[in-house]
Design a protein around this motif. Structure first.
Motif, PDB file in Angstrom:
ATOM      1  N   TYR A 112       0.816  -1.218   0.000  1.00 20.62           N
ATOM      2  CA  TYR A 112       0.000   0.000   0.000  1.00 20.62           C
ATOM      3  C   TYR A 112       0.848   1.266   0.000  1.00 20.62           C
ATOM      4  O   TYR A 112       0.371   2.323   0.370  1.00 20.62           O
ATOM      5  N   GLU A 113       2.137   1.131  -0.410  1.00 21.63           N
ATOM      6  CA  GLU A 113       3.008   2.294  -0.287  1.00 21.63           C
ATOM      7  C   GLU A 113       2.609   3.442  -1.217  1.00 21.63           C
ATOM      8  O   GLU A 113       3.092   4.557  -1.082  1.00 21.63           O
ATOM      9  N   SER A 114       1.676   3.163  -2.158  1.00 22.35           N
ATOM     10  CA  SER A 114       1.240   4.220  -3.087  1.00 22.35           C
ATOM     11  C   SER A 114       0.577   5.385  -2.344  1.00 22.35           C
ATOM     12  O   SER A 114       0.450   6.482  -2.880  1.00 22.35           O
ATOM     13  N   VAL A 115       0.151   5.153  -1.090  1.00 22.33           N
ATOM     14  CA  VAL A 115      -0.559   6.227  -0.387  1.00 22.33           C
ATOM     15  C   VAL A 115       0.403   7.212   0.290  1.00 22.33           C
ATOM     16  O   VAL A 115      -0.026   8.206   0.868  1.00 22.33           O
ATOM     17  N   ILE A 116       1.711   6.928   0.194  1.00 24.36           N
ATOM     18  CA  ILE A 116       2.674   7.783   0.925  1.00 24.36           C
ATOM     19  C   ILE A 116       2.558   9.247   0.500  1.00 24.36           C
ATOM     20  O   ILE A 116       2.632  10.156   1.322  1.00 24.36           O
ATOM     21  N   ALA A 117       2.331   9.466  -0.791  1.00 26.96           N
ATOM     22  CA  ALA A 117       2.254  10.850  -1.284  1.00 26.96           C
ATOM     23  C   ALA A 117       1.154  11.621  -0.548  1.00 26.96           C
ATOM     24  O   ALA A 117       1.354  12.757  -0.107  1.00 26.96           O
ATOM     25  N   THR A 118      -0.015  10.974  -0.402  1.00 27.59           N
ATOM     26  CA  THR A 118      -1.135  11.633   0.302  1.00 27.59           C
ATOM     27  C   THR A 118      -0.724  11.970   1.746  1.00 27.59           C
ATOM     28  O   THR A 118      -1.075  13.031   2.270  1.00 27.59           O
ATOM     29  N   LEU A 119       0.003  11.033   2.370  1.00 25.15           N
ATOM     30  CA  LEU A 119       0.389  11.261   3.760  1.00 25.15           C
ATOM     31  C   LEU A 119       1.324  12.471   3.868  1.00 25.15           C
ATOM     32  O   LEU A 119       1.205  13.286   4.781  1.00 25.15           O
ATOM     33  N   CYS A 120       2.261  12.566   2.891  1.00 24.47           N
ATOM     34  CA  CYS A 120       3.249  13.645   2.968  1.00 24.47           C
ATOM     35  C   CYS A 120       2.586  15.031   2.858  1.00 24.47           C
ATOM     36  O   CYS A 120       3.098  16.014   3.386  1.00 24.47           O
ATOM     37  N   GLU A 121       1.442  15.079   2.172  1.00 28.21           N
ATOM     38  CA  GLU A 121       0.763  16.385   2.034  1.00 28.21           C
ATOM     39  C   GLU A 121       0.326  16.925   3.402  1.00 28.21           C
ATOM     40  O   GLU A 121       0.145  18.125   3.586  1.00 28.21           O
ATOM     41  N   ASN A 122       0.110  15.999   4.350  1.00 20.52           N
ATOM     42  CA  ASN A 122      -0.432  16.428   5.646  1.00 20.52           C
ATOM     43  C   ASN A 122       0.641  16.634   6.715  1.00 20.52           C
ATOM     44  O   ASN A 122       0.338  16.742   7.894  1.00 20.52           O
ATOM     45  N   LEU A 123       1.876  16.687   6.248  1.00 23.96           N
ATOM     46  CA  LEU A 123       2.991  16.749   7.192  1.00 23.96           C
ATOM     47  C   LEU A 123       2.896  17.945   8.138  1.00 23.96           C
ATOM     48  O   LEU A 123       3.169  17.840   9.329  1.00 23.96           O
ATOM     49  N   ASP A 124       2.487  19.094   7.587  1.00 20.30           N
ATOM     50  CA  ASP A 124       2.528  20.328   8.392  1.00 20.30           C
ATOM     51  C   ASP A 124       1.477  20.323   9.503  1.00 20.30           C
ATOM     52  O   ASP A 124       1.625  21.010  10.512  1.00 20.30           O
ATOM     53  N   SER A 125       0.396  19.560   9.291  1.00 21.99           N
ATOM     54  CA  SER A 125      -0.694  19.651  10.278  1.00 21.99           C
ATOM     55  C   SER A 125      -0.457  18.747  11.493  1.00 21.99           C
ATOM     56  O   SER A 125      -1.252  18.730  12.416  1.00 21.99           O
TER      57      SER A 125
END
Length: 938
Positions: free
Chosen positions: A425-438
């Motif tokens: 499921y590593e394809s979802v990493i990009a979505t996770l990185c978008e939320n880094l600041d929060s």
């Protein structure tokens, strides 16, 4: 007019007026005066000066007045013991009153007057009331015996009241039976060794007959008493279950839970192939479901109990998922408990329903509940593989809501999903990185940093992302700092050219600027690894991680079995054994489930398979999120932060060798000195060479002292150790302990460079010599080794006490396993105590330290028993014959100097022996009993 008027007077000089009224000739005036006295007493005024006047009012046949006087008497007798003696005559008189209510009232009050001087006067009236023709008086007298025992135990025993109580168990009136059982249980609790409730099939039959006609509390006393009985076989267990089952439909939830406790306990003895077993499972579900329609507080208690039941036998409620769905008006404590049970019951059959519910919960307003719901989605993904994809897409939908705490929880659980299903499921990493600041919570930040470090090669700007965390390095929590350090080292090992500066920066922050010892130590280890041997560093830091398993918070099996015996009590709500929260002198007896019979799963129960030396299969457990050593497991295999004590040593101990040089350097150099050999080093050689033959150590069959040696069992299966299979047993020969091992190579490559190390354990067991395998071990070859052990290693109390965690290294990897050693290998040769010493010690050790066990199906006579036990250093000091049964008095001594004294009762016709053990460290008794059992049955 109501009695409230008595509380309204505030006159001065009241005592004198009351005194005059109490001595009035008019009955009504007298009664009014006593009511005023009681009212003053209730609001806290001291009216003890009126004691003689109130006592004079006892001579009346008015029941209401008598009750009031008795109430006053109970309150002030302790502060006026000399005056209280005046009342004794009236008690004696009232105990012979024609009215049974007055007789009972007298005996009840007698029990409540806790004055030593008076108690001996009360024995005669109590004796009469115990044999009274009216059952109401008898039932009151039964409880009075327990109260009297609390005040003066010796008196009750000398007067023979305990025998009278035992006779009342056969009474014709069910309420008398129930109260007698309650009184005996209460007394037995404060004297665990007294064996008062000596239950046999006949008395059990009487209790079951009384059960149908008692009041609800009487039923609870009887059911709790039944739960302490050990049926002799599965047929008796089944017949008791059949007669207890109707209680499941009782309106009182306490009766239902007590019945469930009895059934859960006796089901252990029923074979799963029986039709009745299936019927019983079906009958247990509806009453548990009904408990959930009560008010929230009762629901919570029911849910805590159901949580235990579901862990022990999930099949009971597997079709009842819907009742655990959360209602909008449930209080938060009920919601969280229901959520927990939903996850335990989740399976492929119901996962779609469960996920739909959980997604709904994640949009609720209650923050704690939403967090737990998001976690639950992750736990479902890990538990039910087929649902993982749906769970991940559900979590992604939740991340899109951009609700801060939802996003953070989702990231924490996705990290676990990555570890369970790598490369999926590593394809979802990009979505996770978008939320880094929060992310502002340490756990979520740490999880995100772990993901970036672990998958750095897939994230183009991984170095920038990690660098952004470094700016406020010292403001981060320890958890985040440790994770950041490891992640940057991983990144450096994957992209060395671009991140040289970054890794130097984090290492200097961790080692020079930080005052946290954990962080500094980890920084230094990485620094030295990277500077001396980058290849080894890569093997350590980027080693393959073991997969995690589903259940994070299963209760450890032996504790679960104990808690099942406490269903319906506080222990079942706290999920802790009573010894953990009950203070005071009362001995808390450890309870355990009966051993399974008639089925192939005899190893399920902790009692059934103790001495074979094999560790029972423990469910693997996710290391707690706080377990920061996730990727740096050190060799001191202490128990993990959460979960069963064995868990850390089972599957998830990563194949990580921290110190590069492996166990050799640990044992030889680096400040660790191997304990000096206690036996000739040659004993560590493979069998069949030199001294090995002399001692004839093969399998421990011909050992010199005739000590019992359990057959070898597999400790480390080949599939868990890259082809190395280890089986073994423990033996004691001529005063030295040996671990007899068979190493088998089931891999395709040669194995060499073997070394072994033990974790700290309860008795300080440690290898006395290196593990010597002289020639490399070729594929499909086995070698037998007898490794001498001593008891001078580090000591740490383990659970169970005889748990040994072992690390074995070879040229391929380091492997971990744990095993249980039989305690008799620690029984020393000078364990025979002098007779006088034995008598004095037996008296000196307090009674609550005495434990009783049954050794079943043993057909040896006393002499055979004695010589068999002597072979394993259990010495018989004296033998007596009492009423046709042989009594053996025995002593043994453990390597750490603890003495254990034993009394073994053998009846010629009875294959069950009774073993009583006394010891200053009572936690040892259970394991000494297991040793007795193993020695006598083999």
């Amino acid at each position: 007019m109501t009695d409230s008027k008595y509380f309204t007077t505030t006159k001065k000089g009241e005592i004198f007026e009351l005194k005059a009224e109490l001595n009035s000739d008019k009955k009504e005036k007298k009664k009014e005066a006593v009511k005023k006295v009681i009212a003053s007493m209730t609001v806290g005024k001291d009216v003890s000066a009126l004691f003689p006047d109130v006592v004079n009012c006892m001579q009346t046949d008015n029941l209401e007045l008598k009750k009031l006087v008795y109430l006053y008497l109970m309150n002030y007798a302790k502060s006026q013991p000399d005056m209280a003696i005046m009342a004794v005559n009236t008690f004696v008189k009232d105990c012979e009153d024609p009215n049974p209510l007055i007789r009972a009232l007298a005996v009840r009050t007698m029990g409540c007057i806790r004055v030593d001087k008076i108690t001996e006067y009360l024995c005669e009236p109590l004796r009469k009331c115990l044999k009274d023709e009216d059952p109401y008086v008898r039932k009151t007298a039964a409880v009075c015996v327990a109260k009297l025992h609390d005040i003066n135990a010796q008196l009750v025993e000398d007067q023979g009241f305990l025998d009278t109580l035992k006779d009342l168990i056969s009474d014709s009136n069910p309420m008398v039976v129930a109260n007698a059982v309650a009184a005996l249980s209460e007394i037995a609790e404060s004297h665990p060794s007294s064996n008062l409730l000596d239950l046999n099939p006949q008395s059990i039959n009487k209790l079951l007959t009384a059960l149908n006609e008692c009041t609800e509390w009487g039923q609870i006393f009887i059911l709790d008493c039944l739960a302490n009985y050990m049926p002799k076989d599965d047929r008796e267990a089944q017949s008791i279950c059949e007669r207890v089952t109707p209680r499941l439909s009782h309106a009182n939830s306490a009766v239902v839970l007590s019945a469930v406790k009895v059934l859960m306990k006796f089901m252990e003895m029923l074979s799963k192939d029986l039709d009745y077993y299936g019927t019983l499972l079906k009958k247990l579900a509806p009453p548990l479901v009904t408990l959930l329609s009560a008010e929230p507080e009762l629901q919570y208690v029911a849910l805590r109990n159901i949580n235990l039941i579901v862990q022990k036998r999930p099949e009971i409620l597997k079709h009842e998922m819907k009742v655990f769905f959360v209602k909008y008006n449930d209080p938060i404590y009920v919601k969280l408990e229901k959520l927990d049970i939903m996850i335990r019951l989740a399976s492929q059959a119901n996962i779609a329903q469960v996920l739909a519910e959980l997604k709904e919960y994640a949009t609720e307003v209650d923050v704690d509940f939403v967090r737990k719901a998001v976690r639950a989605i992750g736990r479902c993904a890990i538990k039910v593989e087929q649902s993982a994809e749906r769970c991940v897409s559900t979590l992604l939908d939740l991340i899109q809501t951009k609700v801060n705490y939802v996003v953070q929880e989702a990231i924490v659980v996705i990290k676990d999903i990555f570890r369970k299903y790598p490369n999926k499921y590593e394809s979802v990493i990009a979505t996770l990185c978008e939320n880094l600041d929060s992310l502002d919570e340490p756990e979520a930040r740490a999880a995100m940093i772990w993901i970036v470090g672990e998958y750095a090669e897939r994230i183009d700007n991984a170095d920038e992302l990690l660098e952004s965390f470094l700016e406020g390095f010292h403001d981060e929590s320890t958890q985040v700092q440790l994770q950041l350090l490891t992640a940057i080292v991983k990144l450096f090992l994957k992209k060395p050219t671009e991140t040289q500066e970054l890794v130097q920066q984090v290492l200097s922050l961790a080692t020079q600027d930080s005052d946290n010892p954990d962080l500094r130590d980890r920084g230094y280890i990485y620094w030295r690894l990277l500077s001396t041997d980058p290849v080894a560093a890569k093997e350590v830091v980027l080693a393959e991680k073991p997969l995690i398993s589903e259940e994070t918070d299963l209760i450890e099996p032996t504790l679960l079995d104990e808690l099942i015996c406490y269903i319906g009590t506080l222990a079942s709500v706290y999920h802790k054994p009573p010894s953990a929260f009950v203070e005071g002198s009362r001995g808390v007896v450890h309870k355990s489930l009966p051993p399974r019979t008639g089925s192939s799963e005899s190893a399920e129960s902790p009692d059934a398979a103790p001495s074979a030396g094999q560790a029972a299969e423990q469910p693997a457990v996710i290391p707690a999120q706080g377990d920061l050593l996730g990727d740096l497991l050190n060799l001191d295999l202490g128990p993990p932060v959460s979960g069963p004590p064995l868990a850390a040593s089972s599957v998830q101990m990563g194949a990580v060798d921290l110190l590069g040089g492996g166990l050799d350097s640990l044992m030889g150099g680096s400040g660790f000195t191997a304990p000096g050999p206690a036996a000739p080093a040659a004993m560590g050689a493979p069998l069949g060479s030199g001294l090995g033959d002399l001692f004839d150590l093969t399998g421990g069959v011909g050992t010199l002292s005739g000590s019992y040696v359990a057959p070898k069992t597999v400790w480390l299966p080949a599939m868990k150790a890259k082809g190395l299979e280890i089986s073994g047993t423990f033996s004691r020969q001529v005063g030295s302990i040996c671990m007899d091992l068979v190493l088998t190579n089931k891999a395709l490559q040669v194995m060499s460079d073997f070394a072994i190390q033990f974790n700290r354990n309860s008795f300080g067991l440690a290898p006395a010599a290196p593990l010597q395998v002289h020639a490399p071990l070729a594929p499909n070859q086995s070698v037998e080794i007898s490794l001498p052990l001593n008891t001078v290693g580090s000591v740490m109390k383990m659970d169970p006490l005889n748990n040994l965690q072992v690390a074995v290294k070879n040229n391929i990897d380091v492997f971990y396993f744990s095993t249980l050693y039989p305690l008799h290998i620690l029984f020393v040769e000078d364990g025979k105590m002098e007779r006088q010493m034995f008598l004095a010690t037996w008296k000196d050790i307090p009674n609550e330290n005495e434990a009783q066990f049954q050794i079943k199906d043993c057909s040896l006579n006393a002499d055979a028993v004695s010589s068999k036990l002597q072979g394993s250093n259990i010495f018989t000091i004296a033998k007596r014959n009492v009423e046709g049964q042989d009594m053996l008095y025995q002593s043994l001594k453990l390597t750490n100097g603890i003495w254990v004294l034993a009394e073994l009762r053998i009846q010629p016709s009875n294959p069950s022996f009774t073993l009583s053990l006394k010891c200053r460290a009572p936690e040892v008794s259970q394991y000494v009993y297991q040793a007795y059992d193993a020695i006598l049955k083999n």
